[in-house]
Design an enzyme around this catalytic site. Sequence first.
Site, mmCIF file in Angstrom:
data_model
loop_
_atom_site.group_PDB
_atom_site.id
_atom_site.type_symbol
_atom_site.label_atom_id
_atom_site.label_comp_id
_atom_site.label_asym_id
_atom_site.label_seq_id
_atom_site.Cartn_x
_atom_site.Cartn_y
_atom_site.Cartn_z
ATOM 1 N N HIS A 56 -47.776 -16.653 -17.544
ATOM 2 C CA HIS A 56 -48.556 -17.574 -17.008
ATOM 3 C C HIS A 56 -49.548 -18.535 -17.854
ATOM 4 O O HIS A 56 -50.563 -17.833 -18.081
ATOM 5 C CB HIS A 56 -49.191 -17.248 -15.782
ATOM 6 C CG HIS A 56 -49.979 -18.456 -15.048
ATOM 7 N ND1 HIS A 56 -50.147 -18.127 -13.526
ATOM 8 C CD2 HIS A 56 -50.375 -19.627 -15.220
ATOM 9 C CE1 HIS A 56 -50.553 -19.140 -12.962
ATOM 10 N NE2 HIS A 56 -50.931 -19.879 -14.099
ATOM 11 N N HIS A 58 -50.933 -22.056 -19.717
ATOM 12 C CA HIS A 58 -51.221 -23.572 -20.033
ATOM 13 C C HIS A 58 -51.248 -23.920 -21.205
ATOM 14 O O HIS A 58 -52.459 -23.991 -21.762
ATOM 15 C CB HIS A 58 -52.141 -24.294 -19.011
ATOM 16 C CG HIS A 58 -51.870 -23.885 -17.561
ATOM 17 N ND1 HIS A 58 -51.567 -24.341 -16.561
ATOM 18 C CD2 HIS A 58 -52.352 -22.552 -16.935
ATOM 19 C CE1 HIS A 58 -51.309 -23.766 -15.402
ATOM 20 N NE2 HIS A 58 -52.051 -22.509 -15.578
ATOM 21 N N ARG A 60 -50.926 -27.190 -22.596
ATOM 22 C CA ARG A 60 -51.412 -28.242 -22.400
ATOM 23 C C ARG A 60 -50.741 -29.524 -23.173
ATOM 24 O O ARG A 60 -50.933 -30.619 -23.117
ATOM 25 C CB ARG A 60 -52.864 -28.260 -22.969
ATOM 26 C CG ARG A 60 -53.921 -27.244 -22.145
ATOM 27 C CD ARG A 60 -53.968 -27.782 -20.759
ATOM 28 N NE ARG A 60 -55.133 -26.856 -20.276
ATOM 29 C CZ ARG A 60 -55.064 -26.563 -18.788
ATOM 30 N NH1 ARG A 60 -54.256 -27.063 -17.920
ATOM 31 N NH2 ARG A 60 -56.096 -25.894 -18.406
ATOM 32 N N ASN A 90 -47.851 -28.158 -15.410
ATOM 33 C CA ASN A 90 -48.971 -29.052 -14.678
ATOM 34 C C ASN A 90 -49.568 -29.821 -15.907
ATOM 35 O O ASN A 90 -50.720 -30.117 -15.770
ATOM 36 C CB ASN A 90 -49.887 -28.490 -14.051
ATOM 37 C CG ASN A 90 -50.838 -27.415 -14.628
ATOM 38 O OD1 ASN A 90 -50.310 -26.936 -15.745
ATOM 39 N ND2 ASN A 90 -51.889 -27.200 -14.239
ATOM 40 N N LYS A 139 -41.607 -23.520 -10.947
ATOM 41 C CA LYS A 139 -43.084 -23.132 -10.612
ATOM 42 C C LYS A 139 -43.033 -24.119 -9.176
ATOM 43 O O LYS A 139 -42.934 -25.289 -9.229
ATOM 44 C CB LYS A 139 -44.330 -23.651 -11.621
ATOM 45 C CG LYS A 139 -45.422 -23.421 -11.042
ATOM 46 C CD LYS A 139 -46.100 -21.934 -11.271
ATOM 47 C CE LYS A 139 -47.413 -21.765 -10.665
ATOM 48 N NZ LYS A 139 -48.522 -22.152 -11.528
ATOM 49 N N HIS A 172 -47.630 -20.416 -6.864
ATOM 50 C CA HIS A 172 -49.026 -20.495 -6.741
ATOM 51 C C HIS A 172 -49.155 -20.685 -5.355
ATOM 52 O O HIS A 172 -49.117 -21.824 -4.833
ATOM 53 C CB HIS A 172 -49.599 -21.722 -7.614
ATOM 54 C CG HIS A 172 -51.099 -21.903 -7.445
ATOM 55 N ND1 HIS A 172 -51.817 -22.204 -8.405
ATOM 56 C CD2 HIS A 172 -51.782 -22.069 -6.430
ATOM 57 C CE1 HIS A 172 -53.055 -22.389 -8.243
ATOM 58 N NE2 HIS A 172 -52.930 -22.325 -6.861
ATOM 59 N N ASP A 273 -53.124 -16.574 -17.032
ATOM 60 C CA ASP A 273 -53.269 -17.766 -16.564
ATOM 61 C C ASP A 273 -54.288 -18.428 -17.489
ATOM 62 O O ASP A 273 -55.380 -19.237 -17.119
ATOM 63 C CB ASP A 273 -54.005 -17.579 -14.987
ATOM 64 C CG ASP A 273 -54.259 -19.205 -14.506
ATOM 65 O OD1 ASP A 273 -53.580 -19.980 -14.957
ATOM 66 O OD2 ASP A 273 -54.893 -19.251 -13.453
HETATM 67 C C1 NCD Z 1 -55.235 -23.877 -14.071
HETATM 68 C C2 NCD Z 1 -55.172 -25.241 -15.015
HETATM 69 O O1 NCD Z 1 -56.262 -25.553 -15.773
HETATM 70 O O2 NCD Z 1 -53.928 -25.699 -15.558
HETATM 71 N N1 NCD Z 1 -56.414 -23.623 -13.489
HETATM 72 C C3 NCD Z 1 -56.807 -22.673 -13.096
HETATM 73 O O3 NCD Z 1 -57.980 -22.759 -12.463
HETATM 74 N N2 NCD Z 1 -56.295 -21.715 -13.018
HETATM 75 C C4 NCD Z 1 -54.235 -24.469 -13.046
HETATM 76 C C5 NCD Z 1 -53.605 -23.118 -12.230
HETATM 77 O O4 NCD Z 1 -52.837 -22.149 -12.760
HETATM 78 O O5 NCD Z 1 -53.946 -23.143 -10.992
HETATM 79 ZN ZN ZN Z 2 -52.333 -21.259 -14.019
#
Ligand code: NCD
Ligand code: ZN
Length: 390
Positions: A56, A58, A60, A90, A139, A172, A273
């Site tokens: 998990h 991100h 970007r 996302n 997801k 999620h 995350d």
């Molecule tokens: C995540 C993000 O910034 O993409 N933010 C977060 O607070 N965890 C999104 C997510 O995993 O919910």
């Molecule tokens: Zn996340």
Amino acid sequence: MLIKNANAYINGKFRIRDILINGEQIVKIAYCINAKNEEIIDANGLIALPGLIEIHAHLREPGQEQKEDFLSGSRAALAGGYCLVYDMPNNMPKPTITKEALEKKKMLAKNALCEIRFHFGATKNNFVEVRNAKPESMKIYLGKTTGNLVIKSNVALKHMKNFPKGKQIIVHAQDGETVEDAQTGVQTAIKLAKKATRKIHITHTSTAKEIELAKKWKLATVDTAPHYLFLNKEEAIKMKPKEKMFVNPPLRNKKEVACMWKELEKIDAIGTDHAPHLLNDKIKGAHGFPGLETALALFLDAHSKKKISLDWIATRFSENPAKIMKLNKYGKIANGYFANITLVDLRKVWIVKGKNLYSKAKWTPFEGRVLKGKVVKTIYKGKVVFTESV
Ligand code: NCD
Ligand code: ZN
């Protein structure tokens, strides 16, 4: 390449072994292997973990390369001991919800320094795209967060029924701020998975009750993020600027965190995350923490304080993520497996500093922590791709 005298996690136990690597694979493990023309890595006094797997993160790219991109994110991953990272869908402005977006990401990620794989976002009307894109995993967002990918539970059910049963769906589940909100979300996700008779993985559980609820379904697995074990609301409120503490799901109070620690055995995996935001964006309310470079070290430090075993760490950071994602040749130090190996020095004491991170975030909610235990080398598919510099 020959790794000598590592205390390696092999077949469920730590043992001192030599590990011979040929190309991308481990080809021999024995008490003593003699080198001929091999590059030798002296791992005397070091722990060898199966290369970490992040389910998990991100990263970007594309869209918000100012926060992170595949190069900086993969560098951060390697510094944290990760050899394989699953990237979340996302992205803004263009989420990974079409075949085109998925293929573009695969292309862009070719310059990454470790392996990157991709979770595909479910939307209310991308059923045909899912079929065409044939993603490895999906997801589902049942709760609001960064991006705009929340779907209603009837749509989620349809995806759960349609998506191939052998593949993983990461959910999620948690919506809202309270612990009850989170628990209701998990209950809903489990109800849907049962209806669809399929496996799901509930990510970032932050309360013991969520874990208990998830475990009522035999095909459900769960992860938590390091911040739900190593931070609490009472302490985080003192962060400056205070907006730093925002994350989805939110940090929990001391009592909830203590309950989480009691559920360690039921937690299948750690997912960081890793959600990098620049400090400027945090001040404007962005939710999320960078996590790739601190996750393992926080747990190693907990190990040094006798709060957690090394076996637990090896299973939750490598072996179980490989199982959850149904990966072959990953998550173990064994013959025929990919030579993904994380070498750790349990004696090394260091101070977490945002400015030293490879992630573009350049801040961390763990600023100033003194941790005992650090990644000193990361070997990815037979090559040393990270060596600690200090
Ligand atoms: C995540 C993000 O910034 O993409 N933010 C977060 O607070 N965890 C999104 C997510 O995993 O919910
Ligand atoms: Zn996340």
